[in-house]
Design a protein around this motif. Sequence first.
Motif, PDB file in Angstrom:
ATOM      1  N   GLN A  38       0.811  -1.217   0.000  1.00 51.15           N
ATOM      2  CA  GLN A  38       0.000   0.000   0.000  1.00 51.15           C
ATOM      3  C   GLN A  38       0.846   1.270   0.000  1.00 51.15           C
ATOM      4  OE1 GLN A  38      -2.010   0.877   3.839  1.00 51.15           O
ATOM      5  NE2 GLN A  38      -0.950  -0.944   4.626  1.00 51.15           N
ATOM      6  N   TYR A  39       2.126   1.141   0.348  1.00 47.97           N
ATOM      7  CA  TYR A  39       3.020   2.293   0.385  1.00 47.97           C
ATOM      8  C   TYR A  39       3.867   2.338  -0.884  1.00 47.97           C
ATOM      9  CZ  TYR A  39       1.547   2.230   5.224  1.00 47.97           C
ATOM     10  OH  TYR A  39       0.780   2.230   6.361  1.00 47.97           O
ATOM     11  N   PRO A  40       4.300   3.521  -1.313  1.00 55.12           N
ATOM     12  CA  PRO A  40       4.964   3.647  -2.619  1.00 55.12           C
ATOM     13  C   PRO A  40       6.253   2.851  -2.764  1.00 55.12           C
ATOM     14  CG  PRO A  40       5.056   5.732  -1.388  1.00 55.12           C
ATOM     15  CD  PRO A  40       4.084   4.853  -0.678  1.00 55.12           C
ATOM     16  N   LEU A  41       6.964   2.585  -1.676  1.00 56.05           N
ATOM     17  CA  LEU A  41       8.202   1.811  -1.749  1.00 56.05           C
ATOM     18  C   LEU A  41       8.003   0.350  -1.343  1.00 56.05           C
ATOM     19  CD1 LEU A  41      10.725   4.379  -0.188  1.00 56.05           C
ATOM     20  CD2 LEU A  41      10.251   3.959  -2.609  1.00 56.05           C
ATOM     21  N   GLY A  42       6.777  -0.040  -1.070  1.00 54.91           N
ATOM     22  CA  GLY A  42       6.532  -1.329  -0.443  1.00 54.91           C
ATOM     23  C   GLY A  42       6.236  -2.481  -1.388  1.00 54.91           C
ATOM     24  N   GLY A  43       6.538  -3.687  -0.917  1.00 54.85           N
ATOM     25  CA  GLY A  43       6.091  -4.910  -1.566  1.00 54.85           C
ATOM     26  C   GLY A  43       6.938  -5.426  -2.701  1.00 54.85           C
ATOM     27  N   ALA A  44       8.157  -4.935  -2.878  1.00 58.70           N
ATOM     28  CA  ALA A  44       9.013  -5.461  -3.945  1.00 58.70           C
ATOM     29  C   ALA A  44       9.277  -6.949  -3.707  1.00 58.70           C
ATOM     30  CB  ALA A  44      10.331  -4.697  -3.996  1.00 58.70           C
ATOM     31  N   PRO A  45       9.187  -7.795  -4.743  1.00 61.33           N
ATOM     32  CA  PRO A  45       9.307  -9.248  -4.544  1.00 61.33           C
ATOM     33  C   PRO A  45      10.594  -9.687  -3.846  1.00 61.33           C
ATOM     34  CG  PRO A  45       8.388  -8.806  -6.701  1.00 61.33           C
ATOM     35  CD  PRO A  45       8.783  -7.472  -6.126  1.00 61.33           C
ATOM     36  N   LEU A  46      11.732  -9.098  -4.193  1.00 59.61           N
ATOM     37  CA  LEU A  46      12.981  -9.494  -3.539  1.00 59.61           C
ATOM     38  C   LEU A  46      12.994  -9.097  -2.072  1.00 59.61           C
ATOM     39  CD1 LEU A  46      15.782  -8.706  -6.153  1.00 59.61           C
ATOM     40  CD2 LEU A  46      15.137 -10.951  -5.268  1.00 59.61           C
ATOM     41  N   VAL A  47      12.363  -7.976  -1.752  1.00 66.19           N
ATOM     42  CA  VAL A  47      12.277  -7.553  -0.355  1.00 66.19           C
ATOM     43  C   VAL A  47      11.384  -8.502   0.432  1.00 66.19           C
ATOM     44  CG1 VAL A  47      11.503  -5.715   1.197  1.00 66.19           C
ATOM     45  CG2 VAL A  47      12.787  -5.145  -0.871  1.00 66.19           C
ATOM     46  N   MET A  48      10.293  -8.923  -0.164  1.00 63.05           N
ATOM     47  CA  MET A  48       9.385  -9.831   0.538  1.00 63.05           C
ATOM     48  C   MET A  48      10.031 -11.208   0.745  1.00 63.05           C
ATOM     49  SD  MET A  48       7.238  -7.629   1.076  1.00 63.05           S
ATOM     50  CE  MET A  48       6.176  -8.672   2.078  1.00 63.05           C
ATOM     51  N   ARG A  49      10.782 -11.678  -0.235  1.00 64.03           N
ATOM     52  CA  ARG A  49      11.533 -12.927  -0.060  1.00 64.03           C
ATOM     53  C   ARG A  49      12.521 -12.783   1.095  1.00 64.03           C
ATOM     54  NH1 ARG A  49      16.655 -15.186  -3.385  1.00 64.03           N
ATOM     55  NH2 ARG A  49      17.263 -13.059  -2.843  1.00 64.03           N
ATOM     56  N   ALA A  50      13.217 -11.647   1.132  1.00 63.33           N
ATOM     57  CA  ALA A  50      14.180 -11.419   2.206  1.00 63.33           C
ATOM     58  C   ALA A  50      13.500 -11.346   3.562  1.00 63.33           C
ATOM     59  CB  ALA A  50      14.951 -10.133   1.932  1.00 63.33           C
ATOM     60  N   LEU A  51      12.339 -10.728   3.616  1.00 69.66           N
ATOM     61  CA  LEU A  51      11.583 -10.637   4.864  1.00 69.66           C
ATOM     62  C   LEU A  51      11.233 -12.026   5.400  1.00 69.66           C
ATOM     63  CD1 LEU A  51       9.913  -8.731   6.861  1.00 69.66           C
ATOM     64  CD2 LEU A  51       7.975  -9.231   5.351  1.00 69.66           C
ATOM     65  N   GLU A  52      10.724 -12.874   4.540  1.00 66.88           N
ATOM     66  CA  GLU A  52      10.346 -14.227   4.952  1.00 66.88           C
ATOM     67  C   GLU A  52      11.550 -15.020   5.442  1.00 66.88           C
ATOM     68  OE1 GLU A  52       8.407 -15.888   1.577  1.00 66.88           O
ATOM     69  OE2 GLU A  52       6.728 -14.459   1.629  1.00 66.88           O
ATOM     70  N   ASN A  53      12.668 -14.940   4.724  1.00 68.42           N
ATOM     71  CA  ASN A  53      13.856 -15.681   5.132  1.00 68.42           C
ATOM     72  C   ASN A  53      14.468 -15.121   6.409  1.00 68.42           C
ATOM     73  OD1 ASN A  53      13.951 -17.662   3.087  1.00 68.42           O
ATOM     74  ND2 ASN A  53      14.790 -16.186   1.652  1.00 68.42           N
ATOM     75  N   THR A  54      14.429 -13.811   6.560  1.00 68.37           N
ATOM     76  CA  THR A  54      14.952 -13.210   7.788  1.00 68.37           C
ATOM     77  C   THR A  54      14.100 -13.598   8.983  1.00 68.37           C
ATOM     78  OG1 THR A  54      15.905 -11.354   6.554  1.00 68.37           O
ATOM     79  CG2 THR A  54      15.553 -11.033   8.917  1.00 68.37           C
ATOM     80  N   ALA A  55      12.794 -13.671   8.806  1.00 70.26           N
ATOM     81  CA  ALA A  55      11.919 -14.120   9.892  1.00 70.26           C
ATOM     82  C   ALA A  55      12.294 -15.536  10.337  1.00 70.26           C
ATOM     83  CB  ALA A  55      10.462 -14.059   9.450  1.00 70.26           C
TER      84      ALA A  55
END
Length: 220
Positions: A38-55
């Motif tokens: 929902q935010y202009p810089l949010g939701g890039a696929p590589l960032v979301m992959r990194a988020l899941e792996n970091t979790a």
Amino acid sequence: MTHTDDYKQRSYGEIPVGTGFKPGIVVVDFQKGFTEAQYPLGGAPLVMRALENTARLLKVARAMGVPVANCNTAYMNEREMPYWKITAVRETFRRDHPSIDFDPRIYDPDYDLTVCKKAPSIFFGTDVADFFTKERVDTVIVTGCNTSGCIRATSIDSFSYRYRTLVPEDCVGDIEEQPHRDNLRDLGRRYVDVVDLQYVLDYLDRWHKGAVAPAAAHAN
């Protein structure tokens, strides 16, 4: 001869960083402005992959007692900001904006050292290095976003503080894949070991079992 071959010929990347006696993890800018579409810089696929792996990484690390430093980026107003060239940063990364909230998938306020940074590196103007000194950390694992900006800056500062620095490729992300790959390749030539999540999990397991020793020192 390619540029990559030329770097290799001139000895770039020949010596691995390796791992030391105690790990610490930095989590850079996994705030909702980067992790929610929902935010202009949010939701890039590589960032979301990194988020899941970091979790996944943090779940294991916290259970083992690994020190974790977690940061967001936020300002009181535009007057406090550096001269950002990104409109979305200037308009949304403000203390009263919901985009600065930590993504709950990677944040434990009762465990993590939490800092609000004002510059690209998690180390710049914060007490993260002091925290790691107290915890006797000698190996820093860098996670978060974006690879070409804050991850690069954090990695160089970690190197400058004389930490062995690991950057798991699948725990960092960027808006585009090419800058992600280019910056990791360049960091890996000079300052860090670019690894993956499984490498880090294996290192944490050895450390937790007391089966780690620092990599051999290399004479200049």
